[in-house]
Design a protein around this motif. Structure first.
Motif, PDB file in Angstrom:
ATOM      1  N   LEU A 184       0.837  -1.200   0.000  1.00 39.27           N
ATOM      2  CA  LEU A 184       0.000   0.000   0.000  1.00 39.27           C
ATOM      3  C   LEU A 184       0.867   1.243   0.000  1.00 39.27           C
ATOM      4  O   LEU A 184       0.655   2.189  -0.753  1.00 39.27           O
ATOM      5  N   PHE A 185       1.883   1.218   0.864  1.00 36.92           N
ATOM      6  CA  PHE A 185       2.650   2.447   1.115  1.00 36.92           C
ATOM      7  C   PHE A 185       3.926   2.544   0.275  1.00 36.92           C
ATOM      8  O   PHE A 185       4.770   3.376   0.535  1.00 36.92           O
ATOM      9  N   MET A 186       4.065   1.659  -0.736  1.00 41.86           N
ATOM     10  CA  MET A 186       5.193   1.832  -1.658  1.00 41.86           C
ATOM     11  C   MET A 186       4.853   2.902  -2.700  1.00 41.86           C
ATOM     12  O   MET A 186       5.722   3.414  -3.385  1.00 41.86           O
ATOM     13  N   TYR A 187       3.585   3.251  -2.813  1.00 46.08           N
ATOM     14  CA  TYR A 187       3.192   4.334  -3.715  1.00 46.08           C
ATOM     15  C   TYR A 187       3.352   5.672  -3.007  1.00 46.08           C
ATOM     16  O   TYR A 187       3.249   5.742  -1.783  1.00 46.08           O
ATOM     17  N   CYS A 221       2.875  21.226  -1.463  1.00 43.35           N
ATOM     18  CA  CYS A 221       2.475  19.829  -1.667  1.00 43.35           C
ATOM     19  C   CYS A 221       3.617  18.849  -1.377  1.00 43.35           C
ATOM     20  O   CYS A 221       4.729  18.997  -1.871  1.00 43.35           O
ATOM     21  N   ARG A 222       3.309  17.845  -0.569  1.00 46.45           N
ATOM     22  CA  ARG A 222       4.303  16.835  -0.201  1.00 46.45           C
ATOM     23  C   ARG A 222       4.064  15.506  -0.920  1.00 46.45           C
ATOM     24  O   ARG A 222       4.614  14.471  -0.548  1.00 46.45           O
ATOM     25  N   GLY A 223       3.235  15.558  -1.963  1.00 43.56           N
ATOM     26  CA  GLY A 223       2.929  14.335  -2.710  1.00 43.56           C
ATOM     27  C   GLY A 223       4.160  13.525  -3.105  1.00 43.56           C
ATOM     28  O   GLY A 223       4.198  12.316  -2.886  1.00 43.56           O
ATOM     29  N   PRO A 224       5.196  14.167  -3.653  1.00 37.86           N
ATOM     30  CA  PRO A 224       6.352  13.392  -4.114  1.00 37.86           C
ATOM     31  C   PRO A 224       7.235  12.866  -2.975  1.00 37.86           C
ATOM     32  O   PRO A 224       8.211  12.165  -3.227  1.00 37.86           O
ATOM     33  N   MET A 225       6.922  13.230  -1.728  1.00 39.91           N
ATOM     34  CA  MET A 225       7.739  12.761  -0.595  1.00 39.91           C
ATOM     35  C   MET A 225       6.929  11.920   0.381  1.00 39.91           C
ATOM     36  O   MET A 225       7.424  11.560   1.436  1.00 39.91           O
ATOM     37  N   THR A 226       5.664  11.633   0.039  1.00 42.80           N
ATOM     38  CA  THR A 226       4.784  10.993   1.022  1.00 42.80           C
ATOM     39  C   THR A 226       4.332   9.609   0.581  1.00 42.80           C
ATOM     40  O   THR A 226       3.762   9.460  -0.497  1.00 42.80           O
ATOM     41  N   HIS A 227       4.613   8.618   1.408  1.00 43.99           N
ATOM     42  CA  HIS A 227       4.179   7.255   1.102  1.00 43.99           C
ATOM     43  C   HIS A 227       2.699   7.108   1.405  1.00 43.99           C
ATOM     44  O   HIS A 227       2.304   7.097   2.578  1.00 43.99           O
ATOM     45  N   CYS A 230      -2.965   7.608  -2.005  1.00 41.27           N
ATOM     46  CA  CYS A 230      -4.174   8.452  -2.015  1.00 41.27           C
ATOM     47  C   CYS A 230      -4.699   8.757  -3.410  1.00 41.27           C
ATOM     48  O   CYS A 230      -5.872   9.051  -3.576  1.00 41.27           O
ATOM     49  N   ASN A 231      -3.802   8.739  -4.417  1.00 39.34           N
ATOM     50  CA  ASN A 231      -4.269   8.996  -5.772  1.00 39.34           C
ATOM     51  C   ASN A 231      -4.396   7.713  -6.581  1.00 39.34           C
ATOM     52  O   ASN A 231      -4.573   7.753  -7.792  1.00 39.34           O
ATOM     53  N   LYS A 232      -4.301   6.595  -5.883  1.00 39.02           N
ATOM     54  CA  LYS A 232      -4.509   5.293  -6.529  1.00 39.02           C
ATOM     55  C   LYS A 232      -5.811   4.712  -5.993  1.00 39.02           C
ATOM     56  O   LYS A 232      -6.676   4.291  -6.742  1.00 39.02           O
ATOM     57  N   ILE A 233      -5.932   4.711  -4.659  1.00 37.38           N
ATOM     58  CA  ILE A 233      -7.170   4.281  -4.010  1.00 37.38           C
ATOM     59  C   ILE A 233      -7.850   5.577  -3.572  1.00 37.38           C
ATOM     60  O   ILE A 233      -7.486   6.174  -2.564  1.00 37.38           O
TER      61      ILE A 233
END
Ligand code: SF4
Lengths: 307, 277
Positions: A184-187, A221-227, A230-233
């Motif tokens: 889950l958290f590899m994304y 935005c911390r999207g690129p640094m956050t495991h 959220c944008n997959k599920i």
């Protein structure tokens, strides 16, 4: 049927509320597969004390113990009946098959652990980056798993239901270095964001309220640094914060409440202090420099005006 | 001192203990004790002001959105008090009202079906209230479905529920498309149908036109509100624990109520005089 006991420490109940939103399976479908022994919000016949007594005298065996909320052993800050959440957990820890930390508070301590007048508030097996919380870092439940962390403030319901079902079906779950289910958290929460093209071509949002632009460079935005997937599920089955236009605040991470200025990107002479995971600062600057020299016409217009 | 009785209530964030001192069959003194303390007011100290938009909703998992909207307005007030006029566009005002409205609808459904009705099962030993049984009852399950459905409206505009921080001083972060707006209106329509069929037991216009309780009871068919009124009266909840018409409210909701103390005559209320022991 396997069973599940839900207890709460210092919590806002948000993980329970989020779990009620579950869709596949629904909340009540999950509890057709596993018996809900007790939940503070939904149990009206039994109280926690009688359930604990039955466990104590070995009349009741618990498979899943779910903890929502941060824990403390200080009576002044938390009490359930005559016990603190820490006392209850010490009693139960060797009797249950799995312990699941539901949400960031139980996983890492989160906001309640930032209260400076009670340094005892912690997550179950982590306190922010520090390994070892209420339980030492080498603690394992009967199943051989450490505390399984499902962080997020709140957690997404599917992350929880799918973890429980995987375990019920006897599947092996691989955990990452923060004891989160790896698959889950590899994304990263950036993966699948509808603003990805703006990110790639360096079209940066300057202010909130637009469909266009990436929120990474200016708006925190911390999207690129956050495991987090959220944008997959997607949330509530339909969206995510970054899709709507709100920066990812990194709420699945251990250090979420230690950071400040969630709506602003920290920069040093115009360069973001943190760059996307897996990229060196130099590589990031080179790539963005190149991206900026080429203009993607489409991304520089309002979406409604594109061809 | 007379008898002291402690009751434990637990529904949302942690336990609440109700301590009653009884004397000669009457309650002499009453205490509400919340033994869980997170201390948000201290946690906020020294933080950048906008961070309150992230921290405050996390006070409560079921009504966090209300905390977000209140925080946004409070910050707007701070700016205004320092002479910086904040103009919130009309669209943003409407979107905020829509999302807070969606959370309030969710609150009503979850409170009614999950936190209130199950308690009647214990009181009603003979009669079957099977449909309201937590997790297993069909009405309980429907409440899960529809209360989860209405918060999709918040997800349309704010990305997720619980705990988005999509309202910021000056407006909201989103710019919805026509189709997203339709996604929200369709969701609201489906909730209206649910409410008509299950709670009112009549259509919305009829319900609004009702002028008396008798008329409501007479016309409602298959209404859970009617069931609730029946149970309240049967167990004399309409007479028990009756207050002395002394009410206190710190907040204001336009057109509905003003802040102050109601004790026959209204008095002012000073937040500054509130003490924490
Ligand atoms: S807004 Fe955030 S998550 Fe979306 S593309 Fe930009 S950096 Fe990634």
């Amino acid at each position: 049927m396997k069973n599940l006991l839900w207890i709460q420490g210092l919590s806002c109940n948000g993980n329970t509320q989020s779990l009620l939103n579950a869709e596949n399976p629904y909340f009540y479908e999950l509890f057709q597969k596993v018996e809900l022994l007790y939940h503070p919000s939904f149990s009206y016949r039994e109280n926690l004390q009688t359930v604990l007594k039955r466990i104590d005298s070995d009349k009741l065996k618990v498979n899943f113990l779910v903890v929502e909320g941060a824990v403390t052993s200080d009576m002044k800050f938390h009490r359930t009946g005559n016990y603190t959440i820490a006392q209850i957990l010490q009693k139960l820890k060797d009797k249950v098959d799995y312990i699941i930390a539901a949400g960031n508070c139980a996983s890492f301590g989160n906001i309640p652990a930032t209260l400076s007048c009670n340094p005892d508030v912690t997550g179950l097996q982590f306190r922010f980056t520090q390994k070892g919380g209420l339980f030492p870092s080498d603690f394992k439940t009967k199943s051989g798993y450490p505390i399984i962390n499902i962080p997020g403030c709140p957690m997404h319901p599917a992350w929880f239901t799918q973890t429980i079902i995987a375990l019920l079906e006897g599947r092996k779950i691989v955990l990452d270095s923060f004891n989160r289910p790896k698959e889950l958290f590899m994304y990263l929460s950036h993966d699948g964001c509808i603003r990805n093209e703006y990110f790639e071509w360096k079209v940066e949002g300057e202010e909130f309220g637009h469909k266009e632009g990436c929120l990474f460079y200016n708006l925190g935005c911390r999207g690129p640094m956050t495991h987090a997937p959220c944008n997959k599920i997607l949330w509530n089955g339909i969206s995510s914060k970054t899709r709507a236009g709100m920066p990812c605040i990194g709420c699945t991470e251990f250090d979420f409440p230690l950071r400040r200025n969630y709506f602003e990107t920290k920069k040093n002479i115009g360069i973001p202090e943190e760059v996307p995971l897996g990229v060196t600062k130099r590589a990031y600057l080179t790539i963005t420099g190149v991206a900026k020299t080429f203009k993607n016409e489409r991304l520089n217009k309002k979406l409604e005006e594109t061809d | 001192m007379g008898k002291v009785i402690k009751t434990v209530l637990n529904r949302v964030e942690g336990e609440i203990q109700l301590k009653l001192h009884w004397e000669k069959g009457k309650v002499k003194d009453a205490f509400i004790i919340a033994p869980n303390f997170r201390g948000f007011e201290f946690i906020l100290e020294g933080k950048p002001v906008l961070d309150a938009l992230v921290i405050n909703p996390r006070i409560c998992g079921i009504c966090g959105h209300a905390h977000l909207i209140a925080t946004t307005k409070a910050i707007e007030n701070i700016y205004e008090n320092t002479g910086q006029k904040i103009d919130v566009p009309q669209n943003a005002k409407l979107i905020r009202d829509i999302t807070i409205g969606a959370e309030i609808i969710q609150n009503h459904i979850r409170w009614f079906y999950m936190f209130v009705m199950p308690d009647f099962i214990k009181l009603e030993k003979g009669r079957k209230l099977k449909a309201f049984e937590p997790v297993k009852g069909i009405k309980w399950q429907q409440a899960v479905d529809y209360s989860s459905k209405i918060v999709k409206v918040i997800a349309v505009f704010g990305g997720q529920w619980p705990h988005t921080s999509y309202a910021v001083p000056g407006g909201v972060v989103c710019d919805p498309t026509t189709f997203e707006i339709v996604e929200a209106t369709a969701t609201v329509d489906s909730l209206i149908k649910f409410t008509e069929e299950n709670i009112f037991g009549m259509n919305l216009d009829t319900y609004i036109s009702i002028t008396s309780e008798d008329e409501f009871l007479d016309r409602a068919k298959g209404s859970d509100l009617k069931e609730f009124l029946f149970l309240c009266k049967k167990h004399k909840l309409d007479r028990e624990g009756k207050s002395y018409h002394r009410f206190l409210t710190v907040c204001e909701m336009e057109h509905v109520f003003e802040k102050g103390i109601t004790k026959k005559k209204k008095k002012d209320f000073h937040v500054g005089k509130v003490r924490r022991d």
